[in-house]
Design a protein around this motif. Sequence first.
Motif, short mmCIF file in Angstrom:
data_model
loop_
_atom_site.label_atom_id
_atom_site.label_comp_id
_atom_site.label_asym_id
_atom_site.label_seq_id
_atom_site.Cartn_x
_atom_site.Cartn_y
_atom_site.Cartn_z
N ALA A 219 10.90 -2.48 10.03
CA ALA A 219 10.43 -2.30 8.93
C ALA A 219 9.87 -3.24 7.85
N GLY A 320 10.11 5.28 10.07
CA GLY A 320 11.35 4.65 9.67
C GLY A 320 12.01 5.67 8.45
N PHE A 340 16.14 0.10 3.17
CA PHE A 340 15.03 0.06 4.29
C PHE A 340 13.71 -0.62 3.37
#
Length: 390
Positions: A219, A320, A340
């Motif tokens: 990420a 993601g 995230f």
Amino acid sequence: MKRDTFLVALGLFVVGYGTNVSTPFLVLYRDRLDLSANATQLIFVVYVVGILSTLMLAGQLSDRYGRRRLLIASLALSALGSAILIGGRDSFALLLMGRVILGVVSGLGLGVGAAWLQELMGPAQQHKAALVATLVTYGGFGAAPPLSVLYEWLGPSPLIVPFVFHIVLTLAIIPAVASVHETVDVAAEAARGPWRPAIRFGIPATARRQFLWYIGPLAILIFAFPSMAFALFPVLLSDTVDASPVVVTGLSGMSTAWGGLLSRPLINRIPTQVAMGWGAAIGTTGYVLGTIAFVTGSWPLVWPAAIVLGAASGVISIAGLTLVGQLTDPNSRGALSSTFYLLAYAGMTMPLVVSSLGPSFGTTTVLVVITCVTGLLAATAPLRHRLGTL
């Protein structure tokens, strides 16, 4: 696309647009305010400070008080940030303040907006929701630079007019977003007692290994890739450019963002579970192109590098967000989405890392090391994915 989904997507587009209005003007700010290389990068990095200071609480606040309130607040602050940046053309302090506020806007809006889209579109469309969130955000990122360049070419006051346009656009969209259905049961959340801020990442216990081994490390590359393309390489090569540096920087920003839109056909050909690793591999290629551009002084290579880095960023982002949507539960969706994005935006410090370490170790050496580390992340992604799902 349903009306509510369209309006939330439009809100995300406007937030993304606002963050990139000033990007093509980095070199103008440097020359106008007589800034050093590190001070120029600081304009970009304080934006990340604003994001990181907000993200951890934004998800929790939206889980408690609703997605709508947070997205409206981010839009209102976005207009304020642009207003302050108008004053920032003659004041480094105001310039930094405006960029910090835009960082807060991204911290409030992007993760919350993505979570809202996932809830509006339902559990069966998590991949589509991630795709929409990524594409409209990158569309906003990509729309701002060419318009800013156009103002610089054709219009008076390029450090004023683009920001006024963004303010008007933002104020126009707020009432529309305010009419969208709220997906959080705010009354039920309020009945649980007063809200207390806490560090809560929202990672389910059953998904902790997968997030820490696979999703989290990759990420970081989501914005490490594009930040190098439009905030570092054009600045490093600005002295070798015959054309206006604003044009080069603006087109680099546009190429990066619109390269992100290429992620749609790419992601359709790669299984979601392994797509983040493939995105890292694609981005490593972009770093190689950017490094070659710097070493050889071939600034036209910055544009294909930007497109490749943007596409890689989009692939990792879509994959993601899809995995996050599959792993989370409704009560912590906002918190996990913010976690995230917290990791993603941490990657935006990469240009400052290079400009800070470059004088001591050599910029070429630093770029090569970063490229090798990124390649290692890509090469080990399949192994880390298996370890995370054991």
